[in-house]
Structure formats: C-alpha cells, structure tokens
Design an enzyme around this catalytic site. Structure first.
Site, mmCIF file in Angstrom:
data_model
loop_
_atom_site.group_PDB
_atom_site.id
_atom_site.type_symbol
_atom_site.label_atom_id
_atom_site.label_comp_id
_atom_site.label_asym_id
_atom_site.label_seq_id
_atom_site.Cartn_x
_atom_site.Cartn_y
_atom_site.Cartn_z
ATOM 1 N N VAL A 180 -33.098 -25.077 -46.860
ATOM 2 C CA VAL A 180 -33.878 -26.182 -46.308
ATOM 3 C C VAL A 180 -33.662 -26.304 -44.786
ATOM 4 O O VAL A 180 -34.406 -27.011 -44.111
ATOM 5 C CB VAL A 180 -33.521 -27.482 -47.065
ATOM 6 C CG1 VAL A 180 -32.407 -28.236 -46.390
ATOM 7 C CG2 VAL A 180 -34.759 -28.339 -47.248
ATOM 8 N N LYS A 181 -32.706 -25.596 -44.239
ATOM 9 C CA LYS A 181 -32.374 -25.712 -42.807
ATOM 10 C C LYS A 181 -33.343 -24.891 -41.946
ATOM 11 O O LYS A 181 -34.283 -24.315 -42.442
ATOM 12 C CB LYS A 181 -30.919 -25.299 -42.579
ATOM 13 C CG LYS A 181 -29.919 -26.098 -43.445
ATOM 14 C CD LYS A 181 -29.815 -27.551 -43.016
ATOM 15 C CE LYS A 181 -29.257 -28.472 -44.072
ATOM 16 N NZ LYS A 181 -27.874 -28.333 -44.416
ATOM 17 N N ASN A 182 -33.051 -24.815 -40.627
ATOM 18 C CA ASN A 182 -34.031 -24.230 -39.699
ATOM 19 C C ASN A 182 -34.197 -22.716 -39.844
ATOM 20 O O ASN A 182 -35.213 -22.164 -39.462
ATOM 21 C CB ASN A 182 -33.650 -24.574 -38.258
ATOM 22 C CG ASN A 182 -33.590 -26.081 -38.045
ATOM 23 O OD1 ASN A 182 -34.007 -26.849 -38.913
ATOM 24 N ND2 ASN A 182 -33.089 -26.519 -36.906
#
Ligand code: PLP
Length: 389
Positions: A180-182
C-alpha cells in the site's frame, strides 16, 4: 471493493525483474539485496542502507542500533500506525506521545519538546500522509537535547524537504515497502543512516545477531561464526530486492501522479464547505501517500459518511486512532483518553480517500460525487464509472 484507498502498481518490467531473480539461483539474501541497498543509498542520499524484511523490523532494528532499552523514553507521534510506537515497546523502553498540529497531523518541534524528559533517548517523527515534518528545527532540537532523531518515513518515500530527499534528513530513516506504500517489494523495509556503526549493528541484528553472513563466510572459506548479540531473522530476499530495484525507477513519476490526483481532489472539493484538506507546508515535495480530508458536515457524521461510501464499494479509511488509545497501550502504560486532545479531535473527523498511481481522474470525480452525496445526507449515489476494478 470497487476502488481501494491505496494500491500497488505493478507492470511487466517488475514481473521480468522478479522472474530473472528467481532463475538466478539466489532466492534469499544474495547480490540483489546489496544492489537494492546501493540504489536506495544513491537515490535518497544516504551513505549507509540496510534492507530488512519489513518496515516494522526496520524500526525495531533502529531501536536496537541506538541501544535503547529499559528505563529509556522515546518520543513518538500520537497519530501514526501502531508500529511507530511498538518498536519502542519491543526493546523495553517507554513510548511518550507527542501532540500533533491539527492542520497537518504532524508532530512539531514544540509538541515534541513538551514530551521530552531527562529520560528521553530518541525522538521518532512520522511524515504523516507523505508530508515531511519540520526537519531542520527537529534536528536542532534533538542535537540540543543530545538525543537521536529517527524518521518513520514509511509514508514519505520520494518526498523532499528544502530540496533534500527524505532519507537524508534524520539520524536514522525508516522506509516500508508494503504494497500500500509509495513503492513495494511485497513485504520489505529499509534503514538509512550516515552512521556506519549503526548500519553494522543493524546488519547483525537482522541476521540473528551473528557477526558475519553466509556470503562473507563463503568468501573467507570459514564455517565459524559468532552470535554476539540477540538478533532476529529480519532479512530481505533477492526476489523482493529485484522488485524493489524495478519499482524504485518509477517512484518519481508516481509521486508526480499522486500530486496531480491530489490537486484534482482539492479543485473539486474546494467549494464544499464541510470538507477541508490537510494543510501543505512550504518548501516541500509532498509524496501524497494518503489523501486525508477533515469532515464537518451538519447533515452526516464522519462515521455515517464512512459507512455509506463503503456500501458503494469505496475503500475509504481512517488513519489513525491515536496510538495510546489502543488497549495494549492503556494496559501496559496506563495511558488514558485526553492525553493529546488535538489528536483525538482530529481522529473523529478525518477520512482517507482513494489515492494511488493508476487511479483515473474519472474515479476521482466519482469518489467526490459520492462523498458529496453522503455528506449532504442523500441515500442515492451516482453510478460507478466504467473501467473501475
Ligand atoms: C506501514 C507503516 C509501518 C510499518 O511498515 P510494515 O512494512 O508494514 O511493517 C510503520 N509506520 C508507518 C507510519 C507505516 O505507515
């Protein structure tokens, strides 16, 4: 879920990179871990980088590297993912929660200073939503008080502060590469630092506390190793690292895309008086990890809006409950509601809207239309645009 709040972005070059690694013969810690660490160091201007199995392990390793333990206190943000404070508890120290600025949900030099005591050994700050904290002032506060500054930059991979990349701004910076992170390695994390001793301690810590790794022993034609400290198996694998190298090459374009989508949200919602975005601070490139708005509608509560939007398949969310309100923190440390009133007030109003590279502008419009309908208390929602997945 028609549209989640966040989502990884994978393409065929990522797949090719992983398949190539899979066929290389190295499955766990091999040359690609080192290559990934070097790439991270170059991109984020950090002399020493250690990749770990996830961001939480990276936070734990940072606490170990600094020698924090029982009797010590570490200042941590009141609003963050629980892992930001859990790492302090892992080493037997006490997390002390700092209030946040209600306009940014970031801790400030003032709120951090209020939480410092003679027992404070380190300050952990977190770049909420992808916006860097006030690093220059926080760094001088930390050095004035003789404590370490640790950046939980799990939201702000790819962000900049005064033209310098996040990763080079604190004594220790921690990244997460959760999907879900960048950018993602499936599971993964990293510690970035300018301190060679801390890097060495982290490398040992991630490998059971053993003083050499398998490849070093192969090279030295030696079977002997010494476990000099109590460590864990927090290693990242070559497969994960192959994906990380491939993803890193696209990070900047994703940050740009996130910024475009964020502006589109703000333009559409500018005329809606009961929706307020968080404030942007000067001299930053914001990584726009989360799109968080504050809701203050007379026709519908935040919770009602949350449930209405979930019902139509929108993965809205709330980031985060003040950490000290979790049962564990009440039980283990005796924390009670009322500790950080601004954080608690913010928690009752915030809503995270979908934002990730690959989200279309039609989908942003649709999310806004649904949000407006829900906030005005309507029970009929617009139809989802075609192409939603
Ligand atoms: C995701 C996240 C973590 C933990 O990272 P994992 O890789 O999931 O262990 C820690 N802190 C913050 C602020 C995060 O968002």
């Amino acid at each position: 879920m028609i549209i989640p709040y966040g989502r990884h972005n994978l393409s065929s070059d990522d797949e090719q990179a992983v398949i190539k690694a899979l066929r290389s013969g190295w499955l766990t810690t091999g040359p690609l871990v080192t290559a990934f660490e070097l790439e991270l160091g170059k991109r984020f201007n950090a002399p020493h980088v250690a990749a770990l199995s996830n961001g939480t392990a990276a936070l734990h390793a940072a606490m170990f590297a600094l020698g924090i333990g029982p009797g010590d206190e570490v200042v941590t943000p009141s609003i963050s993912f629980a892992a930001t404070a859990n790492c302090v508890a892992y080493v037997g120290a006490k997390p002390v929660f700092a209030e946040v600025d209600p306009d940014t949900l970031l801790v400030t030099p003032e709120t951090v200073e209020q939480a410092i005591t003679p027992n404070t050994r380190a300050i952990i700050v977190m770049d909420y939503g992808g916006q860097p904290c006030e690093y220059d002032l926080l760094a001088s506060l930390a050095s004035k008080r003789g404590v370490a500054l640790i950046a939980d930059a799990c939201h702000s991979v790819g962000a900049e502060y005064k033209g310098r990349p996040v990763g080079s701004l604190a004594d220790v910076t921690v990244f997460s590469f959760h999907p879900v992170k960048n950018m993602t390695t499936c599971e993964g994390g990293a510690v970035l630092t300018a301190n060679a001793d801390w890097e060495a301690r982290i490398r040992m810590f991630r490998n059971h506390g053993i003083d050499s790794d398998f490849r070093q022993r192969e090279k030295a034609v030696s079977y002997d190793y010494d476990m000099v400290d109590l460590g864990f198996n927090y290693r990242l694998s070559d497969l994960h690292s192959a994906l990380g190298i491939s993803q890193l090459s696209k990070l900047d374009s994703w940050v740009e895309e996130r910024n475009r989508l964020d502006s589109q949200y703000n333009n559409i919602l500018a005329d809606v008086p009961w929706v307020t975005p968080l404030s942007d601070l000067e001299e930053r490139l914001h990584a726009r990890h989360l799109k968080v708005v504050r809701i203050d509608s007379k026709d519908a509560s935040r919770d009602r809006i949350f449930h209405d939007l979930r019902k139509v398949g929108l993965g809205v969310n709330v980031h985060y409950k003040p950490i000290y309100l979790h049962t564990y923190y009440k039980k283990a440390y005796g924390y009670e509601p009322g500790l950080c009133p601004l954080a608690e007030e913010a928690y009752s109003k915030i809503l995270t809207l979908p934002l990730f590279p690959g989200l279309t502008s039609q989908q942003v419009e649709y999310v806004c239309e649904c949000l407006i309908a829900a906030g005005e208390g309507h029970s009929v929602f617009p139809a989802a645009p075609s192409g939603s997945n």
